[in-house]
Write a protein that holds these residues in place. Sequence first.
Motif, mmCIF file in Angstrom:
data_model
loop_
_atom_site.group_PDB
_atom_site.id
_atom_site.type_symbol
_atom_site.label_atom_id
_atom_site.label_comp_id
_atom_site.label_asym_id
_atom_site.label_seq_id
_atom_site.Cartn_x
_atom_site.Cartn_y
_atom_site.Cartn_z
ATOM 1 N N SER A 175 28.737 41.762 52.110
ATOM 2 C CA SER A 175 28.564 41.323 50.722
ATOM 3 C C SER A 175 29.781 41.703 49.891
ATOM 4 N N PHE A 176 29.933 40.975 48.798
ATOM 5 C CA PHE A 176 31.025 41.188 47.858
ATOM 6 C C PHE A 176 30.458 41.250 46.452
ATOM 7 N N GLN A 177 31.222 41.840 45.557
ATOM 8 C CA GLN A 177 30.828 41.895 44.154
ATOM 9 C C GLN A 177 31.989 41.412 43.300
ATOM 10 N N LEU A 178 31.688 40.511 42.383
ATOM 11 C CA LEU A 178 32.683 40.033 41.434
ATOM 12 C C LEU A 178 32.651 40.942 40.219
ATOM 13 N N ASP A 179 33.820 41.348 39.755
ATOM 14 C CA ASP A 179 33.939 42.231 38.601
ATOM 15 C C ASP A 179 35.131 41.756 37.780
ATOM 16 N N VAL A 180 35.427 42.457 36.713
ATOM 17 C CA VAL A 180 36.606 42.189 35.902
ATOM 18 C C VAL A 180 37.433 43.461 35.806
ATOM 19 N N ALA A 181 38.738 43.288 35.526
ATOM 20 C CA ALA A 181 39.648 44.419 35.384
ATOM 21 C C ALA A 181 40.713 44.048 34.358
ATOM 22 N N PRO A 182 41.355 45.060 33.762
ATOM 23 C CA PRO A 182 42.414 44.777 32.803
ATOM 24 C C PRO A 182 43.595 44.076 33.461
ATOM 25 N N GLY A 183 44.251 43.223 32.702
ATOM 26 C CA GLY A 183 45.433 42.532 33.182
ATOM 27 C C GLY A 183 45.242 41.034 33.209
ATOM 28 N N GLU A 184 46.353 40.335 33.210
ATOM 29 C CA GLU A 184 46.329 38.878 33.242
ATOM 30 C C GLU A 184 46.027 38.383 34.658
ATOM 31 N N PRO A 185 45.403 37.203 34.784
ATOM 32 C CA PRO A 185 45.119 36.653 36.111
ATOM 33 C C PRO A 185 46.403 36.194 36.791
ATOM 34 N N GLU A 186 46.333 36.071 38.107
ATOM 35 C CA GLU A 186 47.474 35.602 38.889
ATOM 36 C C GLU A 186 47.386 34.097 39.094
ATOM 37 N N GLY A 187 48.513 33.500 39.401
ATOM 38 C CA GLY A 187 48.552 32.087 39.750
ATOM 39 C C GLY A 187 47.978 31.199 38.663
ATOM 40 N N PHE A 188 47.174 30.247 39.090
ATOM 41 C CA PHE A 188 46.590 29.275 38.174
ATOM 42 C C PHE A 188 45.159 29.631 37.775
ATOM 43 N N SER A 189 44.737 30.848 38.067
ATOM 44 C CA SER A 189 43.376 31.268 37.777
ATOM 45 C C SER A 189 43.126 31.352 36.275
ATOM 46 N N LEU A 190 41.917 30.974 35.875
ATOM 47 C CA LEU A 190 41.501 31.172 34.496
ATOM 48 C C LEU A 190 41.288 32.669 34.272
ATOM 49 N N ALA A 191 41.588 33.121 33.086
ATOM 50 C CA ALA A 191 41.346 34.520 32.728
ATOM 51 C C ALA A 191 39.851 34.754 32.548
ATOM 52 N N ALA A 192 39.423 35.974 32.789
ATOM 53 C CA ALA A 192 38.029 36.343 32.567
ATOM 54 C C ALA A 192 37.766 36.554 31.078
ATOM 55 N N GLY A 193 38.836 36.658 30.326
ATOM 56 C CA GLY A 193 38.783 36.886 28.886
ATOM 57 C C GLY A 193 40.157 37.364 28.454
ATOM 58 N N PRO A 194 40.343 37.654 27.188
ATOM 59 C CA PRO A 194 41.651 38.123 26.723
ATOM 60 C C PRO A 194 42.064 39.426 27.420
ATOM 61 N N GLY A 195 43.147 39.356 28.182
ATOM 62 C CA GLY A 195 43.681 40.547 28.842
ATOM 63 C C GLY A 195 42.887 41.060 30.021
ATOM 64 N N ILE A 196 41.979 40.239 30.585
ATOM 65 C CA ILE A 196 41.227 40.673 31.768
ATOM 66 C C ILE A 196 41.204 39.557 32.812
ATOM 67 N N HIS A 197 41.041 39.954 34.063
ATOM 68 C CA HIS A 197 40.969 38.999 35.164
ATOM 69 C C HIS A 197 39.825 39.395 36.091
ATOM 70 N N PHE A 198 39.442 38.456 36.943
ATOM 71 C CA PHE A 198 38.376 38.724 37.907
ATOM 72 C C PHE A 198 38.936 39.469 39.109
ATOM 73 N N VAL A 199 38.127 40.344 39.695
ATOM 74 C CA VAL A 199 38.468 41.055 40.923
ATOM 75 C C VAL A 199 37.271 41.011 41.864
ATOM 76 N N THR A 200 37.559 41.134 43.153
ATOM 77 C CA THR A 200 36.515 41.183 44.166
ATOM 78 C C THR A 200 36.433 42.603 44.697
ATOM 79 N N ARG A 201 35.222 43.093 44.796
ATOM 80 C CA ARG A 201 34.994 44.432 45.341
ATOM 81 C C ARG A 201 34.014 44.312 46.512
ATOM 82 N N SER A 202 34.100 45.285 47.411
ATOM 83 C CA SER A 202 33.156 45.320 48.528
ATOM 84 C C SER A 202 32.792 46.768 48.804
ATOM 85 N N ALA A 203 31.883 46.974 49.737
ATOM 86 C CA ALA A 203 31.424 48.320 50.050
ATOM 87 C C ALA A 203 32.544 49.192 50.620
ATOM 88 N N THR A 204 33.447 48.603 51.362
ATOM 89 C CA THR A 204 34.486 49.406 52.021
ATOM 90 C C THR A 204 35.831 49.378 51.337
#
Length: 115
Positions: free
Chosen positions: A79-108
């Motif tokens: 399983s994976f978890q979608l979260d947000v973190a500070p910083g601009e998104p990479e590439g052509f990705s939409l931002a998660a909001g002003p000054g934040i981007h999406f990140v993927t987290r997992s158990a390991t």
Amino acid sequence: MPISRITATAAAHSAILRLCADRGPVMFVQSGGCCAGSTPMCYPAGEFLIGAGDVLLGNIQGCPFYIDYALDQAWGEDSFQLDVAPGEPEGFSLAAGPGIHFVTRSATCSLKGQS
């Protein structure tokens, strides 16, 4: 109905709801590419062409989340978890909001896709 392998934090849920209200439906792709492969890319729904090598992990707020098959096999995560973190998104990705981007987290591991 298949079991979803993706969940999201409250912050990611809020970001998705804002994005959908502002831009319409979105989709997520965890690419196996060399450039931004460790961070999920967020696109307007249908803007990224899904192929036979992409696996649907599930939906968050009705927005599909895909991962490259080879990357999924290499990581071997249940399983994976979608979260947000500070910083601009990479590439052509939409931002998660002003000054934040999406990140993927997992158990390991925690994948932050930072430059």
